[in-house]
Design an enzyme around this catalytic site. Structure first.
Site, PDB file in Angstrom:
ATOM      1  N   LYS A  83       9.474  63.806  32.417  1.00  0.00           N
ATOM      2  CA  LYS A  83       8.180  64.489  32.259  1.00  0.00           C
ATOM      3  C   LYS A  83       7.801  64.540  30.787  1.00  0.00           C
ATOM      4  CE  LYS A  83      10.117  68.495  30.552  1.00  0.00           C
ATOM      5  NZ  LYS A  83       9.949  68.989  29.186  1.00  0.00           N
ATOM      6  N   ASP A  97      11.858  73.907  34.463  1.00  0.00           N
ATOM      7  CA  ASP A  97      11.136  72.678  34.813  1.00  0.00           C
ATOM      8  C   ASP A  97      11.370  72.236  36.251  1.00  0.00           C
ATOM      9  OD1 ASP A  97      10.105  72.329  32.238  1.00  0.00           O
ATOM     10  OD2 ASP A  97      11.891  71.250  31.567  1.00  0.00           O
TER      11      ASP A  97
END
Ligand code: C5P
Length: 280
Positions: A12, A135
């Protein structure tokens, strides 16, 4: 029942990372625009087996690995053992701020749920994911998301188009704890605006990472990496998560690849990943 599943676990990028003052629980509230990336991913293979094994070369073994703790969390939620052989091929560097460990953990939650037909929906998986790390809920949901709280409140956003990121490093492997501690020491932090930034990314100048000064204080060599990316024409240069990889952003693939050709320690040239079910 399929006897094994192969699940991509993408990296990401935090296009925006706003950080508020430390809360009583010891964590900092965030406002972050997260995008799952194409072209940089681990691969998680899960097979039914008589007992639990985890192979993840280059990463910690057993409970020190978040993927292992993801199995613990799912077993506790379902009150049953979920024996499986889990093999993780790592391509996302560790301590880079690219979310590899969190992405692997989300892939394990999704994969085991499918393998054992546990019947948990995405919201239930996201709740389990939030206890594993900031996350992990994002990787359960995938796509492009504006995340607030500790990362558990997710608001879908449209995928930025014409965005190519050259990821370099990790220029300096950084400990998340140390970066946040240095952020506190440096001060200047006000409450964060929970509203997502307006799009498109090229118009607003909103791309940025509040942890940049802290990371740069701990690893001054990050400044030279940022200068290199800017010199090669990046529209924006930013620290990845809490570091220590750096990203330069371009609006065309050709320009990003040309810049990458002139840099040492390029990890990947990537773009936001089209939404698929499962991770990413
Ligand atoms: O998310 P993770 O557990 O990897 O974070 C490691 C440390 O970083 C936490 O223990 C905390 O000190 C700090 N942190 C924080 N605020 C966040 C995320 C992490 O202070 N939102």
């Amino acid at each position: 029942m399929a006897d094994h599943l192969v699940i991509p676990a993408p990296a990401k990028l935090n296009l925006v990372l706003r950080v508020g003052p430390r809360a009583p629980d010891g964590y900092h509230p965030l406002g972050t625009l997260l995008v799952a990336l194409a072209g940089l991913e681990d691969t998680v293979t899960i097979a039914a087996a008589p007992s639990r094994t985890l192979s993840c070369p280059g990463a910690p073994d057993g409970p020190a690995n978040l993927a292992w703790r993801a199995v613990d969390a799912l077993e506790a939620a379902c009150a049953r053992p979920l024996p499986a052989r889990i093999d993780i091929v790592k391509r996302i560097p560790m301590q880079a701020g690219l979310g590899g460990g969190s992405s692997d953990a989300a892939a394990v939650l999704i994969g085991l749920t499918a393998l054992y037909r546990l019947g948990l929906d995405v919201r239930e998986l996201e709740r389990l994911a939030a206890d594993l790390g900031s996350d992990v809920p994002f990787f359960v949901r995938g796509g492009t998301q504006w995340a607030t709280g500790r990362g558990e409140r997710l608001l879908p956003r449209s995928r930025p188009t014409d965005l190519w990121a050259v990821i370099c490093g990790p220029v300096a492997p950084l400990s998340t704890t140390e970066v946040y501690r240095t952020f506190d020491r440096l001060g200047h932090c006000g409450a964060i605006d929970p509203a997502p930034p307006t799009e498109p990314w090229t118009s607003g100048g909103w791309v940025g990472n509040d942890l940049w000064q802290a990371a740069r204080t701990l690893a001054p060599e990050l400044g030279a990496a940022a200068d290199d990316l800017a010199r090669l024409g990046a529209h924006e240069v930013l620290l990845c998560g809490s570091g220590g990889a750096m990203a330069g952003l371009w609006t065309s693939r050709a320009a990003a690849e040309a810049a990458a050709g002139q840099l040492r320690s390029v990890i990947a040239v990537t773009s936001p990943r089209p939404r698929v079910t499962g991770t990413g």
